[in-house]
Design a protein around this motif. Structure first.
Motif, PDB file in Angstrom:
ATOM      1  N   LYS A   4     -27.164 -34.666  19.211  1.00 37.50           N
ATOM      2  CA  LYS A   4     -26.052 -34.766  20.162  1.00 37.50           C
ATOM      3  C   LYS A   4     -24.798 -34.199  19.499  1.00 37.50           C
ATOM      4  CE  LYS A   4     -24.581 -38.928  20.847  1.00 37.50           C
ATOM      5  NZ  LYS A   4     -24.386 -40.307  21.295  1.00 37.50           N
ATOM      6  N   PHE A   5     -24.079 -33.329  20.244  1.00 42.05           N
ATOM      7  CA  PHE A   5     -22.868 -32.698  19.739  1.00 42.05           C
ATOM      8  C   PHE A   5     -21.678 -33.061  20.625  1.00 42.05           C
ATOM      9  CE2 PHE A   5     -26.350 -29.997  18.415  1.00 42.05           C
ATOM     10  CZ  PHE A   5     -26.048 -29.734  17.089  1.00 42.05           C
ATOM     11  N   HIS A   6     -20.504 -33.095  20.005  1.00 38.01           N
ATOM     12  CA  HIS A   6     -19.238 -33.275  20.713  1.00 38.01           C
ATOM     13  C   HIS A   6     -18.335 -32.101  20.355  1.00 38.01           C
ATOM     14  CE1 HIS A   6     -19.869 -37.488  21.956  1.00 38.01           C
ATOM     15  NE2 HIS A   6     -20.620 -37.536  20.870  1.00 38.01           N
ATOM     16  N   ILE A   7     -17.420 -31.771  21.245  1.00 38.91           N
ATOM     17  CA  ILE A   7     -16.449 -30.721  20.967  1.00 38.91           C
ATOM     18  C   ILE A   7     -15.222 -31.385  20.338  1.00 38.91           C
ATOM     19  CG2 ILE A   7     -14.951 -28.978  21.992  1.00 38.91           C
ATOM     20  CD1 ILE A   7     -17.100 -28.571  24.128  1.00 38.91           C
ATOM     21  N   LEU A   8     -14.841 -30.900  19.143  1.00 41.01           N
ATOM     22  CA  LEU A   8     -13.725 -31.479  18.408  1.00 41.01           C
ATOM     23  C   LEU A   8     -12.582 -30.482  18.280  1.00 41.01           C
ATOM     24  CD1 LEU A   8     -15.668 -33.126  15.436  1.00 41.01           C
ATOM     25  CD2 LEU A   8     -14.962 -34.185  17.591  1.00 41.01           C
ATOM     26  N   GLU A   9     -11.368 -31.009  18.216  1.00 40.33           N
ATOM     27  CA  GLU A   9     -10.185 -30.201  17.958  1.00 40.33           C
ATOM     28  C   GLU A   9     -10.253 -29.740  16.498  1.00 40.33           C
ATOM     29  OE1 GLU A   9      -6.476 -28.646  17.169  1.00 40.33           O
ATOM     30  OE2 GLU A   9      -7.211 -30.387  16.112  1.00 40.33           O
ATOM     31  N   ALA A  10      -9.916 -28.489  16.240  1.00 41.48           N
ATOM     32  CA  ALA A  10     -10.133 -27.890  14.921  1.00 41.48           C
ATOM     33  C   ALA A  10      -9.320 -28.543  13.801  1.00 41.48           C
ATOM     34  CB  ALA A  10      -9.819 -26.401  14.979  1.00 41.48           C
ATOM     35  N   ILE A  11      -8.090 -28.979  14.072  1.00 37.64           N
ATOM     36  CA  ILE A  11      -7.243 -29.480  12.987  1.00 37.64           C
ATOM     37  C   ILE A  11      -7.432 -30.970  12.748  1.00 37.64           C
ATOM     38  CG2 ILE A  11      -4.863 -29.808  12.214  1.00 37.64           C
ATOM     39  CD1 ILE A  11      -4.234 -27.140  13.632  1.00 37.64           C
ATOM     40  N   SER A  14     -10.133 -34.552  16.579  1.00 37.11           N
ATOM     41  CA  SER A  14     -10.221 -35.466  17.718  1.00 37.11           C
ATOM     42  C   SER A  14     -11.168 -34.872  18.765  1.00 37.11           C
ATOM     43  CB  SER A  14      -8.841 -35.719  18.326  1.00 37.11           C
ATOM     44  OG  SER A  14      -8.284 -34.514  18.791  1.00 37.11           O
ATOM     45  N   LYS A  15     -11.866 -35.760  19.482  1.00 39.19           N
ATOM     46  CA  LYS A  15     -12.781 -35.303  20.525  1.00 39.19           C
ATOM     47  C   LYS A  15     -12.008 -34.689  21.679  1.00 39.19           C
ATOM     48  CE  LYS A  15     -16.573 -38.577  20.045  1.00 39.19           C
ATOM     49  NZ  LYS A  15     -17.314 -39.647  20.742  1.00 39.19           N
ATOM     50  N   PHE A  16     -12.554 -33.625  22.228  1.00 38.66           N
ATOM     51  CA  PHE A  16     -11.962 -32.995  23.408  1.00 38.66           C
ATOM     52  C   PHE A  16     -11.967 -33.981  24.566  1.00 38.66           C
ATOM     53  CE2 PHE A  16     -12.683 -30.346  27.267  1.00 38.66           C
ATOM     54  CZ  PHE A  16     -11.415 -29.798  27.339  1.00 38.66           C
ATOM     55  N   THR A  17     -13.109 -34.610  24.803  1.00 44.73           N
ATOM     56  CA  THR A  17     -13.235 -35.646  25.823  1.00 44.73           C
ATOM     57  C   THR A  17     -14.496 -36.446  25.521  1.00 44.73           C
ATOM     58  OG1 THR A  17     -13.428 -36.108  28.195  1.00 44.73           O
ATOM     59  CG2 THR A  17     -14.394 -34.065  27.422  1.00 44.73           C
ATOM     60  N   ASP A  18     -14.446 -37.745  25.702  1.00 44.26           N
ATOM     61  CA  ASP A  18     -15.605 -38.585  25.397  1.00 44.26           C
ATOM     62  C   ASP A  18     -16.827 -38.283  26.264  1.00 44.26           C
ATOM     63  OD1 ASP A  18     -14.690 -39.970  23.199  1.00 44.26           O
ATOM     64  OD2 ASP A  18     -13.781 -41.555  24.392  1.00 44.26           O
ATOM     65  N   PRO A  19     -16.666 -38.074  27.579  1.00 43.79           N
ATOM     66  CA  PRO A  19     -17.869 -37.882  28.401  1.00 43.79           C
ATOM     67  C   PRO A  19     -18.626 -36.588  28.132  1.00 43.79           C
ATOM     68  CG  PRO A  19     -15.999 -38.493  29.776  1.00 43.79           C
ATOM     69  CD  PRO A  19     -15.473 -38.209  28.411  1.00 43.79           C
ATOM     70  N   LEU A  20     -17.977 -35.598  27.522  1.00 41.44           N
ATOM     71  CA  LEU A  20     -18.631 -34.311  27.300  1.00 41.44           C
ATOM     72  C   LEU A  20     -19.476 -34.363  26.035  1.00 41.44           C
ATOM     73  CD1 LEU A  20     -19.082 -31.344  28.034  1.00 41.44           C
ATOM     74  CD2 LEU A  20     -17.049 -30.804  26.702  1.00 41.44           C
TER      75      LEU A  20
END
Length: 86
Positions: A4-11, A14-20
């Motif tokens: 399972k992967f999450h999209i994170l802010e590069a710096i 932080s997660k882009f959004t929890d449901p994604l």
């Protein structure tokens, strides 16, 4: 078998959004997966997604232990599978 992967802010990471979430199921590892340890629901979905013939789909559909969500997914798949636009 499942990652399972999450999209994170590069710096600040932080997660882009929890449901994604992006889930990757490795079908080649499905047969070796231990049903006693991992989620039965996840394994059932992986089996459904790896069906590669009408006969296997019918056998899967005839199972008596399928929850309503999977039955709906099968019905929707059967509705769209022969439509080239979908």
């Amino acid at each position: 078998m499942h990652t399972k992967f999450h999209i994170l802010e590069a710096i600040d990471q932080s997660k882009f959004t929890d449901p994604l979430e992006i889930h990757v199921l490795e079908h080649s590892k499905l047969n070796a997966y231990n049903r006693d340890i991992e989620s039965e629901l996840l394994i059932d979905w992986a089996e459904f997604l790896s069906l590669n013939s009408e006969e296997k789909l019918m056998d899967f559909k005839d199972r008596t232990d399928l929850p309503e969500g999977k039955l709906k997914a099968i019905e929707e798949f059967e509705r769209i599978k022969d439509d080239p636009n979908l």
